[in-house]
Design a protein around this motif. Structure first.
Motif, mmCIF file in Angstrom:
data_model
loop_
_atom_site.group_PDB
_atom_site.id
_atom_site.type_symbol
_atom_site.label_atom_id
_atom_site.label_comp_id
_atom_site.label_asym_id
_atom_site.label_seq_id
_atom_site.Cartn_x
_atom_site.Cartn_y
_atom_site.Cartn_z
ATOM 1 N N LEU A 11 -18.812 17.248 5.318
ATOM 2 C CA LEU A 11 -19.885 16.257 5.227
ATOM 3 C C LEU A 11 -19.649 15.124 6.215
ATOM 4 O O LEU A 11 -20.580 14.685 6.916
ATOM 5 N N ILE A 12 -18.413 14.639 6.307
ATOM 6 C CA ILE A 12 -18.080 13.569 7.251
ATOM 7 C C ILE A 12 -18.325 14.030 8.683
ATOM 8 O O ILE A 12 -18.883 13.292 9.505
ATOM 9 N N THR A 13 -17.929 15.253 8.983
ATOM 10 C CA THR A 13 -18.122 15.792 10.333
ATOM 11 C C THR A 13 -19.597 15.863 10.694
ATOM 12 O O THR A 13 -20.005 15.487 11.802
ATOM 13 N N GLN A 14 -20.427 16.330 9.759
ATOM 14 C CA GLN A 14 -21.863 16.430 10.014
ATOM 15 C C GLN A 14 -22.491 15.058 10.212
ATOM 16 O O GLN A 14 -23.333 14.867 11.084
ATOM 17 N N LEU A 15 -22.085 14.099 9.395
ATOM 18 C CA LEU A 15 -22.636 12.752 9.513
ATOM 19 C C LEU A 15 -22.201 12.080 10.812
ATOM 20 O O LEU A 15 -22.981 11.367 11.453
ATOM 21 N N SER A 16 -20.959 12.313 11.226
ATOM 22 C CA SER A 16 -20.461 11.681 12.452
ATOM 23 C C SER A 16 -21.099 12.268 13.703
ATOM 24 O O SER A 16 -20.998 11.691 14.785
ATOM 25 N N SER A 17 -21.772 13.413 13.560
ATOM 26 C CA SER A 17 -22.461 14.004 14.710
ATOM 27 C C SER A 17 -23.805 13.320 14.976
ATOM 28 O O SER A 17 -24.421 13.536 16.025
ATOM 29 N N LEU A 18 -24.243 12.484 14.041
ATOM 30 C CA LEU A 18 -25.500 11.763 14.229
ATOM 31 C C LEU A 18 -25.304 10.636 15.234
ATOM 32 O O LEU A 18 -24.232 10.021 15.293
ATOM 33 N N PRO A 19 -26.345 10.314 16.052
ATOM 34 C CA PRO A 19 -26.201 9.250 17.048
ATOM 35 C C PRO A 19 -25.933 7.900 16.393
ATOM 36 O O PRO A 19 -26.573 7.544 15.407
ATOM 37 N N GLY A 20 -24.963 7.184 16.946
ATOM 38 C CA GLY A 20 -24.654 5.846 16.461
ATOM 39 C C GLY A 20 -23.759 5.811 15.238
ATOM 40 O O GLY A 20 -23.447 4.735 14.724
ATOM 41 N N ILE A 21 -23.342 6.973 14.749
ATOM 42 C CA ILE A 21 -22.479 7.032 13.568
ATOM 43 C C ILE A 21 -21.071 7.436 13.990
ATOM 44 O O ILE A 21 -20.847 8.564 14.433
ATOM 45 N N GLY A 22 -20.128 6.499 13.868
ATOM 46 C CA GLY A 22 -18.743 6.794 14.200
ATOM 47 C C GLY A 22 -18.007 7.374 13.005
ATOM 48 O O GLY A 22 -18.582 7.567 11.929
ATOM 49 N N GLY A 23 -16.719 7.618 13.182
ATOM 50 C CA GLY A 23 -15.926 8.229 12.130
ATOM 51 C C GLY A 23 -15.877 7.404 10.848
ATOM 52 O O GLY A 23 -16.055 7.928 9.746
ATOM 53 N N LYS A 24 -15.654 6.096 10.981
ATOM 54 C CA LYS A 24 -15.551 5.242 9.789
ATOM 55 C C LYS A 24 -16.891 5.126 9.075
ATOM 56 O O LYS A 24 -16.952 5.156 7.839
ATOM 57 N N SER A 25 -17.972 4.989 9.856
ATOM 58 C CA SER A 25 -19.305 4.918 9.245
ATOM 59 C C SER A 25 -19.632 6.223 8.528
ATOM 60 O O SER A 25 -20.226 6.219 7.443
ATOM 61 N N ALA A 26 -19.229 7.334 9.123
ATOM 62 C CA ALA A 26 -19.479 8.634 8.509
ATOM 63 C C ALA A 26 -18.730 8.757 7.182
ATOM 64 O O ALA A 26 -19.258 9.298 6.207
ATOM 65 N N GLN A 27 -17.514 8.253 7.150
ATOM 66 C CA GLN A 27 -16.747 8.285 5.902
ATOM 67 C C GLN A 27 -17.416 7.449 4.824
ATOM 68 O O GLN A 27 -17.542 7.886 3.672
ATOM 69 N N ARG A 28 -17.876 6.240 5.190
ATOM 70 C CA ARG A 28 -18.546 5.376 4.211
ATOM 71 C C ARG A 28 -19.810 6.033 3.686
ATOM 72 O O ARG A 28 -20.088 6.010 2.482
ATOM 73 N N LEU A 29 -20.600 6.623 4.591
ATOM 74 C CA LEU A 29 -21.827 7.304 4.164
ATOM 75 C C LEU A 29 -21.524 8.492 3.262
ATOM 76 O O LEU A 29 -22.216 8.726 2.269
ATOM 77 N N ALA A 30 -20.493 9.244 3.622
ATOM 78 C CA ALA A 30 -20.141 10.428 2.834
ATOM 79 C C ALA A 30 -19.781 10.041 1.406
ATOM 80 O O ALA A 30 -20.262 10.656 0.435
ATOM 81 N N PHE A 31 -18.958 9.012 1.255
ATOM 82 C CA PHE A 31 -18.540 8.618 -0.093
ATOM 83 C C PHE A 31 -19.671 7.923 -0.851
ATOM 84 O O PHE A 31 -19.726 7.990 -2.082
ATOM 85 N N HIS A 32 -20.590 7.294 -0.104
ATOM 86 C CA HIS A 32 -21.775 6.723 -0.756
ATOM 87 C C HIS A 32 -22.649 7.858 -1.318
ATOM 88 O O HIS A 32 -23.147 7.768 -2.445
ATOM 89 N N ILE A 33 -22.818 8.909 -0.537
ATOM 90 C CA ILE A 33 -23.607 10.057 -0.992
ATOM 91 C C ILE A 33 -22.960 10.708 -2.216
ATOM 92 O O ILE A 33 -23.626 11.062 -3.191
ATOM 93 N N LEU A 34 -21.637 10.837 -2.182
ATOM 94 C CA LEU A 34 -20.933 11.451 -3.304
ATOM 95 C C LEU A 34 -21.028 10.604 -4.575
ATOM 96 O O LEU A 34 -20.973 11.127 -5.697
ATOM 97 N N ALA A 35 -21.184 9.283 -4.392
ATOM 98 C CA ALA A 35 -21.263 8.385 -5.544
ATOM 99 C C ALA A 35 -22.678 8.275 -6.114
ATOM 100 O O ALA A 35 -22.871 7.714 -7.190
ATOM 101 N N MET A 36 -23.665 8.814 -5.400
ATOM 102 C CA MET A 36 -25.045 8.763 -5.875
ATOM 103 C C MET A 36 -25.210 9.616 -7.123
ATOM 104 O O MET A 36 -24.522 10.627 -7.285
ATOM 105 N N ASP A 37 -26.158 9.206 -7.975
ATOM 106 C CA ASP A 37 -26.440 10.068 -9.124
ATOM 107 C C ASP A 37 -27.241 11.284 -8.649
ATOM 108 O O ASP A 37 -27.746 11.315 -7.528
ATOM 109 N N ASP A 38 -27.340 12.291 -9.497
ATOM 110 C CA ASP A 38 -27.961 13.557 -9.105
ATOM 111 C C ASP A 38 -29.401 13.374 -8.643
ATOM 112 O O ASP A 38 -29.847 14.024 -7.688
ATOM 113 N N LYS A 39 -30.150 12.478 -9.301
ATOM 114 C CA LYS A 39 -31.557 12.271 -8.959
ATOM 115 C C LYS A 39 -31.713 11.716 -7.550
ATOM 116 O O LYS A 39 -32.540 12.193 -6.760
ATOM 117 N N ASP A 40 -30.904 10.697 -7.223
ATOM 118 C CA ASP A 40 -30.986 10.091 -5.886
ATOM 119 C C ASP A 40 -30.500 11.060 -4.810
ATOM 120 O O ASP A 40 -31.061 11.123 -3.707
#
Length: 203
Positions: A11-40
């Motif tokens: 998931l981190i690798t896929q997110l970091s492939s997006l333009p403007g998303i570095g490794g640290k940002s990808a990690q933050r996004l990944a863990f934010h997604i994992l923390a979301m409830d099922d509906k979101d």
């Protein structure tokens, strides 16, 4: 021992492939997604899938749209005599934000880039040429490619291609420094560039 489980790392690798998303940002996004409830999480997944399946290119301007022709091309109040040529769909949104340009658009989806082996065929320039042939009411093309080497090369190519047609070809001028991207320009800079465009052909 691996730092993350394979699924999280993927998931981190896929997110970091997006333009403007570095490794640290990808990690933050990944863990934010994992923390979301099922509906979101399901809503996010569904929105990506819907955008991928429902979005198409407008047959007129090549902008991304859900309907063909797009709302701008089908708007009877738009000026049908002027076409603003931009590099990406993001640029259309940027110009629309100013509420000043009343004409139509054409999205190139790229520019000449010899370093990446991008040629005329890799853009929608052939579609633009055909569009101008099919719509003789178009009397001016405003080239709004970015002020980069590739953007300027594309603008020069278009001016040479369209010169014999008698169509006026202008280029955004004042207010946009070399190396800048349309997407990041503020509204006043864009308005100044639009009003101060320079004629390339048709004078």
């Amino acid at each position: 021992m691996a730092r993350y489980s394979p699924s999280i790392q993927n998931l981190i690798t896929q997110l970091s492939s997006l333009p403007g998303i570095g490794g640290k940002s990808a990690q933050r996004l990944a863990f934010h997604i994992l923390a979301m409830d099922d509906k979101d999480a399901e809503a996010l997944t569904s929105s990506i899938t819907l955008a991928r399946t429902s979005t198409k290119r407008c047959s007129c301007c090549q902008n991304f749209t859900d309907s063909d022709p797009c709302p701008i091309c089908s708007d009877p109040l738009r000026d049908k005599t002027t076409v603003l040529v931009v590099e990406s769909p993001r640029d259309v949104s940027t110009f629309e934000r100013t509420h000043e340009f009343k004409g139509l658009y054409h999205v190139l989806h790229g520019v000449f880039n010899p370093m990446k082996s991008m040629s005329r065929a890799d853009t929608t320039i052939p579609d633009l040429i055909q569009r101008l042939t099919d719509h003789p009411e178009i009397t001016e093309v405003i080239v709004a490619t970015n002020q980069t080497a590739e953007g300027n090369a594309t603008a020069l190519y278009l001016s040479r291609m369209l010169g014999p047609s008698g169509i006026k070809v202008s280029r955004l001028a004042s207010g946009l420094p070399m190396g800048s991207d349309i997407e990041y320009a503020d509204d006043l800079t864009l308005l100044s560039a639009l009003k101060g465009r320079v004629m390339l052909t048709g004078e």
